[in-house]
Enzyme design. Sequence first.
Site, PDB file in Angstrom:
ATOM      1  NE  ARG A   1       4.107  -8.916  10.319  1.00  0.00           N
ATOM      2  CZ  ARG A   1       3.880 -10.224  10.423  1.00  0.00           C
ATOM      3  NH1 ARG A   1       3.452 -10.902   9.367  1.00  0.00           N
ATOM      4  NH2 ARG A   1       4.088 -10.862  11.563  1.00  0.00           N
TER       5      ARG A   1
ATOM      6  CG  HIS B   1      -1.083 -14.363   8.632  1.00  0.00           C
ATOM      7  ND1 HIS B   1      -0.561 -13.695   7.530  1.00  0.00           N
ATOM      8  CD2 HIS B   1      -0.004 -14.856   9.318  1.00  0.00           C
ATOM      9  CE1 HIS B   1       0.758 -13.770   7.555  1.00  0.00           C
ATOM     10  NE2 HIS B   1       1.120 -14.471   8.613  1.00  0.00           N
TER      11      HIS B   1
ATOM     12  CD  GLN C   1       2.021 -18.982   7.450  1.00  0.00           C
ATOM     13  OE1 GLN C   1       2.873 -18.130   7.668  1.00  0.00           O
ATOM     14  NE2 GLN C   1       2.327 -20.202   7.015  1.00  0.00           N
TER      15      GLN C   1
ATOM     16  CG  ASP D   1       0.175 -18.907  15.480  1.00  0.00           C
ATOM     17  OD1 ASP D   1       1.419 -18.874  15.450  1.00  0.00           O
ATOM     18  OD2 ASP D   1      -0.532 -17.922  15.165  1.00  0.00           O
TER      19      ASP D   1
ATOM     20  CB  CYS E   1       2.315 -19.680  10.660  1.00  0.00           C
ATOM     21  SG  CYS E   1       1.951 -18.702  12.131  1.00  0.00           S
TER      22      CYS E   1
ATOM     23  NE  ARG F   1       3.725 -16.008   4.351  1.00  0.00           N
ATOM     24  CZ  ARG F   1       3.917 -15.216   5.412  1.00  0.00           C
ATOM     25  NH1 ARG F   1       4.186 -15.749   6.601  1.00  0.00           N
ATOM     26  NH2 ARG F   1       3.844 -13.901   5.292  1.00  0.00           N
TER      27      ARG F   1
END
Length: 308
Positions: free
Chosen positions: A107, A134, A137, A225, A266, A294
């Site tokens: 990440r 991402h 996700q 988001d 998310c 996830r």
Amino acid sequence: MQSFLDIHKTDATELRAIIDQARAMKAARNGRPKGEADDDQPLKGRMVALIFEKPSTRTRISFDVGVRQMGGQTMVLSGADMQLGHGETIADTARVLSRYVDLIMIRTFEEQTLMEMAEYADVPVINGLTNRTHPCQIMADVMTYEEHRGPIAGKKVVWSGDGNNVFASFAHAAGQFGFDLTFTGPETLDPERAWMDFAATKGRPITVERNPERAVKGADLVVTDTWVSMHDPQSARERRHNQLRPYQVNEHLMSLAKPDALFMHCLPAHRDDEATSAVMDGPHSVIWDEAENRLHAQKAIVRWCLGL
């Protein structure tokens, strides 16, 4: 050996197989204590490196728990531990790690760091997030939609807010899973043209509608988001709030979507900024299922990378 770098770089049939396995693994754990190992232990004797240049809650915990449930072990490393690209090159770090571990999840900030890690590693690499995309996700998001409403193909998904890295992976998914995607947000925060172009090449051109009320009409899924990053200076935060305030997902906006529309975020969320608490905790919201998934989606991704 195959890396999971982005949704648009993975074949659509493989993406579907990952989702199917994630759902099967979730069903197999139904009712079991969270700390209990899976009956199937495909990662027994395997070591996974989890590298975090960016702070994380869900990514770190879900990957760590998932690997352990499947019988593997994890080595969690921060950016300070690694000093990626400072002193030792990323390429050399990748070569060394490949001698110790069976898989690397990273990440990070720059996409180039991920790509260089994957190029020089002799083990699979998973994109846990970059500034541009991402993918893990959105695999969880597709899984979540489908377990509530059936196949996502042909459905209308509306993104309200900033055309950021999470939206980029939604654009990739629109092309790969065959759903219609609408972006509503200020022109100053439009997504990258490359992501729009990818969806178009797959026969799923992305609609841009500046008016959020018109955008959400007939929506099966509404997604947003956070408006600001933890790294944004205060001046940038204020500008973003001013630009994005009309795109807040509130009860009025959700009322214009289909009656059975779902809402996703998310997380982490700034409640009553990008979405109101009434929506986040309301009947349309599946954010907690989305967060849980996830774990299951990433377990399936790990297995796919290792051919297990």
